[in-house]
Design a protein around this motif. Structure first.
Motif, short mmCIF file in Angstrom:
data_model
loop_
_atom_site.label_atom_id
_atom_site.label_comp_id
_atom_site.label_asym_id
_atom_site.label_seq_id
_atom_site.Cartn_x
_atom_site.Cartn_y
_atom_site.Cartn_z
N THR A 14 0.84 -1.19 0.00
CA THR A 14 0.00 0.00 0.00
C THR A 14 0.88 1.24 0.00
O THR A 14 1.99 1.23 0.57
CB THR A 14 -0.91 -0.01 1.24
OG1 THR A 14 -1.64 -1.24 1.27
CG2 THR A 14 -1.88 1.16 1.22
N ARG A 15 0.39 2.27 -0.64
CA ARG A 15 1.11 3.56 -0.63
C ARG A 15 1.51 3.94 0.79
O ARG A 15 0.72 3.81 1.73
CB ARG A 15 0.21 4.66 -1.20
CG ARG A 15 0.37 4.89 -2.67
CD ARG A 15 -0.48 6.03 -3.15
NE ARG A 15 -1.89 5.87 -2.81
CZ ARG A 15 -2.82 6.78 -3.05
NH1 ARG A 15 -2.50 7.93 -3.57
NH2 ARG A 15 -4.07 6.54 -2.73
N GLU A 82 5.27 4.86 -3.35
CA GLU A 82 4.37 5.63 -4.21
C GLU A 82 3.86 4.70 -5.32
O GLU A 82 4.49 3.68 -5.63
CB GLU A 82 5.12 6.82 -4.81
CG GLU A 82 5.67 7.77 -3.79
CD GLU A 82 6.49 8.89 -4.41
OE1 GLU A 82 6.61 8.92 -5.66
OE2 GLU A 82 7.01 9.74 -3.65
N LEU A 83 2.73 5.10 -5.92
CA LEU A 83 2.16 4.28 -6.99
C LEU A 83 3.18 4.06 -8.11
O LEU A 83 3.25 2.98 -8.71
CB LEU A 83 0.90 4.93 -7.56
CG LEU A 83 -0.29 5.04 -6.60
CD1 LEU A 83 -1.45 5.75 -7.30
CD2 LEU A 83 -0.72 3.68 -6.10
N GLY A 84 4.00 5.08 -8.37
CA GLY A 84 4.99 5.00 -9.45
C GLY A 84 6.13 4.05 -9.18
O GLY A 84 6.94 3.79 -10.07
N LEU A 112 6.78 -5.73 -7.96
CA LEU A 112 6.16 -4.95 -6.88
C LEU A 112 4.97 -4.18 -7.43
O LEU A 112 5.10 -3.45 -8.41
CB LEU A 112 7.18 -3.98 -6.28
CG LEU A 112 6.65 -2.96 -5.28
CD1 LEU A 112 6.14 -3.65 -4.02
CD2 LEU A 112 7.73 -1.94 -4.92
N THR A 113 3.85 -4.33 -6.77
CA THR A 113 2.67 -3.55 -7.11
C THR A 113 2.29 -2.71 -5.91
O THR A 113 2.12 -3.25 -4.80
CB THR A 113 1.49 -4.46 -7.49
OG1 THR A 113 1.87 -5.29 -8.59
CG2 THR A 113 0.26 -3.64 -7.89
N VAL A 114 2.17 -1.41 -6.12
CA VAL A 114 1.78 -0.50 -5.05
C VAL A 114 0.35 -0.04 -5.32
O VAL A 114 0.04 0.46 -6.41
CB VAL A 114 2.73 0.71 -4.98
CG1 VAL A 114 2.33 1.63 -3.83
CG2 VAL A 114 4.17 0.26 -4.82
N VAL A 115 -0.52 -0.25 -4.34
CA VAL A 115 -1.95 0.10 -4.53
C VAL A 115 -2.36 1.20 -3.55
O VAL A 115 -1.66 1.47 -2.57
CB VAL A 115 -2.84 -1.13 -4.34
CG1 VAL A 115 -2.53 -2.17 -5.40
CG2 VAL A 115 -2.69 -1.72 -2.94
#
Lengths: 115, 115
Positions: A14-15, A82-84, A112-115
């Motif tokens: 998560t962010r 961050e999402l980026g 890596l996935t940031v949601v």
């Protein structure tokens, strides 16, 4: 001969959280470098460690950090996600960065996935 | 500034035919190395071939050869007798004497081999 091992293979965060990625190089390799791969920016160099010392650093903010242990294993840390930051993070190991032709062996990466 | 340019985002080739993937580079360093990597959908970067800037002959590795034209600053990859398993993303990369711990990558070319 075992290859470069990256763990975990997949991560969802998560962010605002922080994350630590691990890379175990090929036995005997002392140089470990990290790259970020995104569809928009392509493959970008993060940093390189050799014998526990950071020898090169790319143009990333201070939220990205790394270290290398005496057994050459390396970790990279990203704080305040961050999402980026969503990307495939690749680790590469080589015996030596010099001579120029030292082949870099890559791991399969951590997605890596940031949601 | 050092840069790698791959101008072909995507390429198609018929099985068993040869294909050339283009790569041009820019560096002011007199000594550098050029690499080609293959990245299948699994994400791992697979080393294909290396050419040093002072190498007199073009590098070859099995079905892969590198067409090195130093004056034109180009390092094109030639794959002979394409196979279905050659379908992947291909990256050209450079490492220079002033920055040996860092690989600079191009944007990549997606190759699709048609049966």
């Amino acid at each position: 001969k075992a290859g470069v091992t990256q763990t975990p293979r997949y991560l969802i965060k998560t962010r605002g959280q922080q994350v630590t990625l691990s890379c175990s190089p090929i036995s005997g390799h002392r140089s470990v470098s990290w790259y970020q791969q995104t569809p928009g920016q392509g493959l970008q160099f993060l940093f390189e460690y050799f014998s526990e010392t950071q020898r090169n650093k790319g143009n990333f903010p201070g939220r990205f950090s790394g270290r290398q242990f005496s057994n050459s294993r390396s970790e990279m840390n990203v704080s305040t996600l961050e999402l980026g930051d969503s990307a495939l993070y690749l680790c590469a190991s080589s015996l030596e960065a010099i001579p120029l032709g030292a082949e870099a062996f890559f791991g399969q990466g951590t997605r890596l996935t940031v949601v | 500034a050092q840069k790698i340019t791959q101008t072909q985002p995507g390429m198609f080739v018929q099985e068993k035919e040869a294909v050339t993937l283009d790569c041009t580079y820019d560096t002011s360093d007199p000594s550098y190395g050029l690499f080609w990597y293959k990245q299948p959908s699994s994400g791992e970067m697979i080393f294909l071939i290396y050419q040093g800037s002072y190498d007199q002959q073009n590098a070859t590795e099995g079905r892969y050869s590198l067409n090195f034209q130093k004056a034109r600053k180009s390092a094109n990859l030639v794959i002979s007798a394409s196979q279905l398993g050659d379908s992947a993303m291909y990256f050209c990369a450079m490492r220079s004497i002033s920055n040996t711990g860092k690989l600079i990558f191009g944007q990549g070319t997606t190759l699709q081999v048609k049966p």
